[in-house]
Structures are given as structure tokens and as C-alpha cells.
Scaffold this motif. Structure first.
Motif, PDB file in Angstrom:
ATOM      1  N   UNK A  81      -3.937  29.258 -40.187  1.00 13.67           N
ATOM      2  CA  UNK A  81      -3.066  30.313 -39.658  1.00 13.67           C
ATOM      3  C   UNK A  81      -1.706  30.320 -40.353  1.00 13.67           C
ATOM      4  N   UNK A  82      -1.083  31.478 -40.379  1.00 15.65           N
ATOM      5  CA  UNK A  82       0.223  31.599 -41.025  1.00 15.65           C
ATOM      6  C   UNK A  82       1.271  30.715 -40.357  1.00 15.65           C
ATOM      7  N   UNK A  83       1.180  30.569 -39.027  1.00 12.95           N
ATOM      8  CA  UNK A  83       2.214  29.824 -38.309  1.00 12.95           C
ATOM      9  C   UNK A  83       2.146  28.313 -38.543  1.00 12.95           C
ATOM     10  N   UNK A  84       1.134  27.852 -39.271  1.00 16.32           N
ATOM     11  CA  UNK A  84       1.117  26.438 -39.649  1.00 16.32           C
ATOM     12  C   UNK A  84       2.270  26.107 -40.592  1.00 16.32           C
ATOM     13  N   UNK A  90       3.185  36.719 -41.840  1.00 19.46           N
ATOM     14  CA  UNK A  90       1.720  36.597 -41.842  1.00 19.46           C
ATOM     15  C   UNK A  90       1.172  36.117 -43.185  1.00 19.46           C
ATOM     16  N   UNK A  91       1.975  36.236 -44.223  1.00 18.70           N
ATOM     17  CA  UNK A  91       1.497  36.010 -45.597  1.00 18.70           C
ATOM     18  C   UNK A  91       0.804  34.669 -45.840  1.00 18.70           C
ATOM     19  N   UNK A  92       1.244  33.561 -45.235  1.00 16.30           N
ATOM     20  CA  UNK A  92       0.602  32.276 -45.565  1.00 16.30           C
ATOM     21  C   UNK A  92      -0.811  32.093 -45.006  1.00 16.30           C
ATOM     22  N   UNK A  93      -1.269  32.984 -44.124  1.00 16.59           N
ATOM     23  CA  UNK A  93      -2.616  32.827 -43.558  1.00 16.59           C
ATOM     24  C   UNK A  93      -3.648  32.807 -44.676  1.00 16.59           C
ATOM     25  N   UNK A  94      -4.575  31.851 -44.614  1.00 20.72           N
ATOM     26  CA  UNK A  94      -5.541  31.699 -45.700  1.00 20.72           C
ATOM     27  C   UNK A  94      -6.742  30.895 -45.216  1.00 20.72           C
ATOM     28  N   UNK A 165      -7.156  23.841 -51.629  1.00 24.74           N
ATOM     29  CA  UNK A 165      -6.721  23.017 -50.500  1.00 24.74           C
ATOM     30  C   UNK A 165      -5.203  22.864 -50.484  1.00 24.74           C
ATOM     31  N   UNK A 166      -4.508  23.974 -50.714  1.00 25.56           N
ATOM     32  CA  UNK A 166      -3.054  23.956 -50.599  1.00 25.56           C
ATOM     33  C   UNK A 166      -2.330  23.290 -51.748  1.00 25.56           C
ATOM     34  N   UNK A 177       1.167  21.650 -42.673  1.00 24.59           N
ATOM     35  CA  UNK A 177      -0.213  22.094 -42.482  1.00 24.59           C
ATOM     36  C   UNK A 177      -1.120  20.915 -42.135  1.00 24.59           C
ATOM     37  N   UNK A 178      -0.933  19.790 -42.812  1.00 27.46           N
ATOM     38  CA  UNK A 178      -1.737  18.600 -42.523  1.00 27.46           C
ATOM     39  C   UNK A 178      -1.544  18.162 -41.073  1.00 27.46           C
ATOM     40  N   UNK A 179      -0.306  18.133 -40.617  1.00 29.76           N
ATOM     41  CA  UNK A 179      -0.028  17.730 -39.236  1.00 29.76           C
ATOM     42  C   UNK A 179      -0.644  18.700 -38.235  1.00 29.76           C
ATOM     43  N   UNK A 180      -0.578  19.993 -38.553  1.00 29.22           N
ATOM     44  CA  UNK A 180      -1.166  20.994 -37.658  1.00 29.22           C
ATOM     45  C   UNK A 180      -2.690  20.850 -37.595  1.00 29.22           C
TER      46      UNK A 180
END
Length: 204
Positions: A81-84, A90-94, A165-166, A177-180
Motif C-alpha cells: 500500500x502507498x501508506x507504507x 497514492x503513487x508508491x502503491x505497488x 523488491x523495493x 516498508x519492511x516494518x509495515x
């Protein structure tokens, strides 16, 4: 590949991925030049892809007419999700995934030994627990079946692998992102977090 940071160039990583997958998508073209994509099982043996099926049908007609094909295997690990990594945009959602795409011309395999090798490799994917008679080209019970089945071989002229993978994330974004993922705990989230740390060019 446009984003070189996602390119997987380690042949062992690529082979391990392909050996762990049993399903992909074969792109062919019909007589009018219209693309057709067929989902099907495959085996990867000695650097070549093998498929099997009936000697008749639309797919075989396409391959006989135009042997040039594209074959893709993909495995999605996690939706991100983008909010990670961004509280508003919204752009980071992937999605994070592994994929391999191979291009080349197929041939119809006639040699029974090669057919048996390909079919046995496929069976080890479809039925790894065993419980069947080993496919052997010298086995009289299998000879007529091997003669009857169509086995198609694709020795790639070009093959690329994308493991996303980022790798493009900044270290602070990676950590977020890893923590989320570790907190969310869905299926494959832990595995995805581990692969993010493994493939990222900057150690966490």
C-alpha cells in the motif's frame, strides 16, 4: 529492461525461481497476427522450457505457422500500500514480485529420450510426492504415450528476469516498508521483507 535495479542477473537465482514454479503464460500469434496467451504448465531443463499437450488444437496450429513465441512466468509476493511509505500520496502503491520472460522459437520434440526427460521433470513439479511409475523412454508402457504426446521445446534466444523488491527505495523508505510488512503479517509478508533486505543495494 527500463529499471536496471530490478534486473536479476544471477543465473542461479533465476533457475531456482523457475524450478520452483510450475505455471506460466505462452504468447503466440494466429493467422491474422492477433496475439493469444495460453496459460500452461512447464518444466525448465538444461536451459530450455518444455510444454506438453495434444498434437491438435489452436495452440499447435499457431506454433506450426509461427514458431516465434514469448513465455512469461511470474509470482506475486505482496501488495504494498502507498501508506507504507507515504501518508498521503497514492503513487508508491505497488506489488513486489519475481518474473522471467523468454523469447525464441519453439520446436516439436521427436526424440523419446528428450520427451521422457521433459515429462519426468514436469511430473516432479506436479507430483513431487511421487506415487507414479518413473517416465522412461525404454519402458514399453510409456513408449506409445511418449510417441502420442506433443512436447514443445523453447530454447530462449533472449531471457530477462525481473525481481522487484523495493531496490529503488531509499534506506528510510525500505525500513518503513519492511516494518509495515512485519507488522501486517499476511501470507508471504515475512518472506517479502527478507527478500527486500537481501536484494536492496544498501544494507538495512
Amino acid at each position: 529492461m527500463r529499471r536496471d535495479e530490478f534486473a536479476m542477473k544471477d543465473p542461479h537465482e533465476v533457475e531456482d525461481f523457475l524450478n520452483g514454479m510450475s505455471f506460466g503464460f505462452l504468447g503466440t500469434t494466429d493467422e491474422a497476427g492477433i496475439p493469444r496467451v495460453t496459460p500452461l504448465n512447464f518444466a525448465y531443463v538444461n536451459g530450455a522450457f518444455y510444454f506438453h499437450g495434444s498434437r491438435m488444437g489452436e495452440k499447435m496450429e499457431h506454433l506450426r505457422r509461427t514458431p516465434a513465441v514469448c513465455f512469461t512466468v511470474a509470482d506475486e509476493y505482496a501488495l504494498i500500500p502507498s501508506y507504507f511509505s507515504d501518508p498521503e500520496m497514492a503513487c508508491p502503491a505497488t506489488a513486489f514480485f519475481k518474473s522471467v520472460t523468454a523469447v525464441g522459437e519453439v520446436i516439436l520434440v521427436d526424440d523419446l529420450e528428450e520427451k521422457a526427460l521433459a515429462m519426468e521433470a514436469l511430473m516432479k513439479k506436479l507430483q513431487p510426492e511421487g506415487g507414479y511409475r518413473t517416465i522412461d523412454a525404454s519402458d514399453r508402457a510409456y513408449i506409445p504415450r511418449l510417441k502420442g504426446v506433443a512436447v514443445i521445446k523453447l530454447a530462449p534466444q533472449r531471457m530477462s528476469a525481473k525481481f522487484k523488491f523495493g531496490q529503488n527505495l531509499k534506506p528510510e523508505q525500505l525500513n518503513s516498508v519492511v516494518e509495515e510488512l512485519e507488522c501486517r503479517g499476511k501470507h508471504r509478508d515475512e518472506e517479502t521483507a527478507e527478500l527486500m533486505c537481501k536484494y536492496h543495494p544498501v544494507p538495512r
